[in-house]
Design an enzyme around this catalytic site. Structure first.
Site, mmCIF file in Angstrom:
data_model
loop_
_atom_site.group_PDB
_atom_site.id
_atom_site.type_symbol
_atom_site.label_atom_id
_atom_site.label_comp_id
_atom_site.label_asym_id
_atom_site.label_seq_id
_atom_site.Cartn_x
_atom_site.Cartn_y
_atom_site.Cartn_z
ATOM 1 C CB THR A 38 49.586 24.799 18.047
ATOM 2 O OG1 THR A 38 50.249 23.903 18.951
ATOM 3 C CG2 THR A 38 49.843 24.387 16.615
ATOM 4 C CG ASP A 39 46.617 27.866 23.201
ATOM 5 O OD1 ASP A 39 47.343 27.379 24.093
ATOM 6 O OD2 ASP A 39 45.721 28.690 23.436
ATOM 7 C CD1 TRP A 40 50.972 22.621 26.104
ATOM 8 C CD2 TRP A 40 51.303 24.487 24.929
ATOM 9 N NE1 TRP A 40 52.331 22.922 26.145
ATOM 10 C CE2 TRP A 40 52.549 24.061 25.431
ATOM 11 C CE3 TRP A 40 51.263 25.631 24.141
ATOM 12 C CZ2 TRP A 40 53.740 24.730 25.195
ATOM 13 C CZ3 TRP A 40 52.453 26.305 23.891
ATOM 14 C CH2 TRP A 40 53.673 25.865 24.419
ATOM 15 N N GLY A 41 47.533 21.772 22.338
ATOM 16 C CA GLY A 41 46.437 20.939 21.858
ATOM 17 C C GLY A 41 45.652 21.589 20.746
ATOM 18 N N GLY A 42 46.163 22.671 20.175
ATOM 19 C CA GLY A 42 45.403 23.473 19.221
ATOM 20 C C GLY A 42 45.608 23.115 17.770
#
Length: 815
Positions: free
Chosen positions: A239-243
């Protein structure tokens, strides 16, 4: 949710390990150990691996990690950004950059380099365009594949991002992208397809946004049917960070790794889903197997002696060479360039003193060396009579600085004027408000022109800008964001030591209003509609006959080139290229293809190949550009497959999309697919005039109704609503918080703290509530977030009580 028998099951490579692992151990690998590292399991010899930002240089953070570029990282070479290198059109150069990036990653013990970024430049105002290659998917894919090959030649992994249709920064963590299937395939996925199939990337990063109603990380069609099944991708999706939205849905879609850590919260969600029979355990086993393969294969390089340092000066020199080949000469009236020997030059512009050489946000690199123009002028052949900043960097007007600059300019033969966009204007998490150069710089330009018309402008920015002022300069060199060694590279081009060979990888419109997505960018509330379909960039301008300032593929040289003797057959096209000037140079020959049938709407022409060729004066070389599986294909929405239309095709060889030098025609047999469209329902798409499509025609293209684009202000706010929506909240404390945030943003901009003001918008204003839990490393979990949402929705005392109880539980468990 798909059942196991509906999904392709592959044999596990590490079944001997996975069979011995508990479900808790397997689930623990599914999210990070901390901000940048994966989890380790000592009893199985599973080490944690390190992921680091790195589209154009390694950004490895050890302590006080963040994802916004705030905290300094270990020094690394800052190469030119992707938007810059794209102008080189040189895949060999891209692979070389990748090799040097990979070497530095190994030296810093980085297993996964988070780059390159390959999203399409749908609109010039996207705040992250400096980090992306091009408006063309074929060009982007080829450049990306070369980077990946170079990076992965060292045994580590590249990570292409952001998959997919992530083309705006505003509300990027929650916006729903509405796009038709054909446009999705042809424009927004083709570069990823090339990166996966040709680049063989080991890792893909999913994007924050939704795609047609589903978060990309949970989108079975995108992640399983296309990425895994059609493209045979067997690597890791992170995932993108926090995604991550729904962790279990993400796992089913094929997401192995959630970053950063959630302190075990989402791992427990996976465990519970398996134990409750919501999903089969094989989904987890499959993900663990892929992640183990990434861990074990990228750790091999560190299990034997490896170079823990790199030659700083050698890498700096390569960064300079890349910059030299990537800058674009846009204007050269009266051959003002290259600068003649003995010419007296006045250097003006604050960027000459403090270089604008990279973007802002997660890609920020802490350079090993940083040169600026004033430092390297002394070593050049330029006779510099002085320097004046001329303007304030962040837009504040200063008449005294203009007066001093004009006084200096009067005494010069030529003025070198360094202008561009500042770091606060082009930044991750924010889109630009317009395409203009700051007004204080334009005032300076006009003032100097009155006292000395011999102006050579050096432009520093990572995206397209309007140029109504261009008649006031005789020379214009676009340096883009050219890295830590860019200053010297600029001077070498200005003096003729290097012949410029870059060409634009994006179109430059005359006005922003001329752009195809003007009426649909950005999506402000729930969704963004891609009504222009495939007509982005030159595909739109060339088809709709819209005049541009500079076309896609445009760039000048200090020499001239002649094209001749075109030959076309089923395998490809050949022609002769001759340097007809007096100095050696490189030319970028571009292959465009246009279908002559009117049965299926298409752009007038599309890039299908390119080659960069070095030629000495008077030299002629035969150039061959082969056709491939993408040359004639289109995606048919009725057959749900790539098809070829039976038709005559124009084979065009050009020096740019608007400068076609050679033409030929070839008949291509088709695949006899059914006609996908009713012409009468899609008149704008068949004409190519697609910048102002009404909703009925867009729905005819989509084959369904478009979802509501506005917030439903009557319902309670939830996990995926943004902090910005607190303006509609029932809770007075939430509305007060919203007003406080907007006031702080306004006030900080007013007092000149634009970077800090931007940070509020980027990390708070557009953040969905779930981001509070996903980005705090477990400090606030989802049950605590439920309490916050109760307060937001008008249940203050119930909410604060819930929050404190859940906080107490969390602390007790943590002990």
């Amino acid at each position: 949710m798909k059942k196991l028998d509906e999904t392709k099951i592959k044999s596990l490579r590490y079944s001997d390990i996975i069979e011995k692992m508990t479900i808790e151990e397997k689930a623990s690998l599914m999210s990070g150990k901390d901000f940048w590292q994966t989890q380790d399991i000592e009893r199985f010899g599973i080490n944690n691996i390190f992921l680091a930002d790195g589209p154009h240089g390694i950004r490895k953070q050890m302590a006080a990690a963040d994802h916004l570029g705030l905290n300094e990282s270990t020094p690394a070479t800052c190469f030119p950004t992707a938007a810059t290198v794209a102008n080189s059109w040189n895949v060999e150069l891209g692979e070389k950059i990748g090799e040097y990036l990979g070497e530095e990653a190994v030296a810093q013990k980085v297993n996964v380099l988070l780059g390159p970024g390959i999203n399409m430049k749908r609109d010039p105002l996207c705040g992250r365009n400096f980090e992306y290659f091009s408006e063309d998917p074929y060009h982007t894919g080829k450049m990306a594949a070369s980077y990946i090959k170079g990076i992965q030649s060292h045994g580590i992994s590249a990570c292409v991002k952001h998959f997919a249709v992530n083309n705006q920064e505003e509300r990027r963590m929650s916006i729903d992208t509405i796009v038709d299937e054909r446009t999705l395939r042809e424009i927004y996925l083709t570069a990823f397809e090339i990166a996966v199939k040709e680049g063989q990337t080991k890792t893909v990063m999913s994007s924050y946004n939704m795609l047609n109603g589903e978060y990309t990380n949970e989108n079975i069609h995108l992640m399983r049917e296309i990425l895994r099944d059609e493209w045979d991708f067997d690597g890791v999706v992170v995932t993108d960070w926090g995604g991550s939205n729904d962790r279990v849905a993400g796992l089913v879609a094929g997401n192995e790794l959630e970053m950063p850590t959630t302190a075990g919260e989402t791992n427990q969600e996976i465990i519970d889903a398996i134990k409750n029979g919501k999903i089969e355990e094989h989904f987890l086993d499959e993900a663990v197997d892929r992640l183990l393969h990434l861990i074990f294969t990228t750790e091999e390089v560190f299990n034997k002696p490896y170079k823990q340092s790199f030659d700083v000066m050698e890498h700096h020199q390569v960064a300079q060479e890349v910059a030299e080949e990537s800058m674009v000469l846009l204007k050269n009236v009266d051959q003002i360039l290259p600068l003649k020997s003995g010419v007296k030059v006045a250097t003006i512009g604050q960027f000459a003193e403090e270089a604008r050489y990279q973007g802002a946000g997660s890609s920020i690199v802490n350079p090993t060396i940083l040169e600026n123009t004033l430092e390297v002028l002394a070593d050049s052949r330029i006779e510099n009579i002085g320097y004046e900043p001329g303007f304030e960097r962040y837009g504040k007007k200063n008449s005294k600085k203009i007066e001093k600059a004009c006084a200096l300019a009067k005494n010069a033969d030529v003025v070198l004027l360094y202008i561009g966009l500042d770091e606060a204007t082009e930044a991750e998490g924010l889109d630009r408000s317009d395409m203009k150069i700051p007004e204080n710089q334009i005032e300076l330009l006009h003032a100097i022109h009155k006292v000395n018309p011999n102006i050579v402008a050096v432009l520093s920015c990572g995206a397209a800008v309007e140029m109504p002022w261009i008649d006031k300069v005789k020379g214009l060199l676009h340096g883009y964001l050219n890295g830590q060694a860019g200053a010297k590279a600029v001077l070498k081009i200005l003096t003729g030591e290097v012949n410029p060979s870059g060409k634009l990888a994006e179109s430059y419109p005359i006005r922003y209003e001329d752009t195809p997505a003007f009426y649909q960018f950005p999506g402000k509330e729930v969704s963004v509609e891609y009504r222009e379909a495939m007509y982005i960039g030159y595909r739109y301008y060339d088809t709709a006959n819209v005049e541009v300032r500079f076309p896609f593929g445009y760039g000048l040289s200090y020499t001239t080139f002649d094209y001749s003797d075109i030959q076309v057959n089923k395998e490809g096209v050949t022609f002769n290229l001759t340097n007809t000037g007096s100095v050696a140079g490189m030319e970028i020959a571009q292959l465009y293809v246009g279908c002559q049938s009117g049965e299926i709407f298409r752009p007038a022409k599309e890039l299908k190949g390119f080659k960069k060729v070095f030629l000495n004066p008077g030299e002629t070389k035969a150039v061959a550009i082969p056709f491939d599986d993408k040359t004639f294909r289109y995606y048919n929405v009725k057959s749900d497959n790539w098809e070829i239309e039976e038709a005559d095709y124009s084979i065009l060889i050009g020096a740019s999309s608007a400068d076609i030098r050679l033409r030929e025609q070839i008949y291509i047999e088709g695949t006899n697919a059914p006609a996908p469209y009713e012409k009468s329902k899609l008149p704008s798409y068949y004409s190519g005039k697609a910048n102002k499509i009404n909703v009925e025609e867009f729905e005819a293209l989509l084959g369904r109704k478009v979802p509501p684009a506005k917030w439903d202000r009557s319902r309670p706010l939830g996990y995926n609503d943004t902090i910005a929506q607190c303006q509609y909240a029932k809770g007075a404390i939430a509305r007060f918080a919203y007003k406080s945030i907007t006031f702080a943003h306004w006030f900080l901009k007013k007092i000149g703290k634009r970077s800090t003001a931007n940070l509020i918008m980027m990390s708070v204003y557009h953040m969905p509530f779930r981001g509070i839990a996903r980005m705090t490393g477990g400090i606030i979990n989802m049950p605590m977030l439920d309490g916050i949402l109760m307060m937001v929705n008008g249940q203050f005392f119930k909410g604060i009580g819930h929050f404190l109880r859940e906080r107490k539980k969390f602390v007790k468990i943590a002990k």
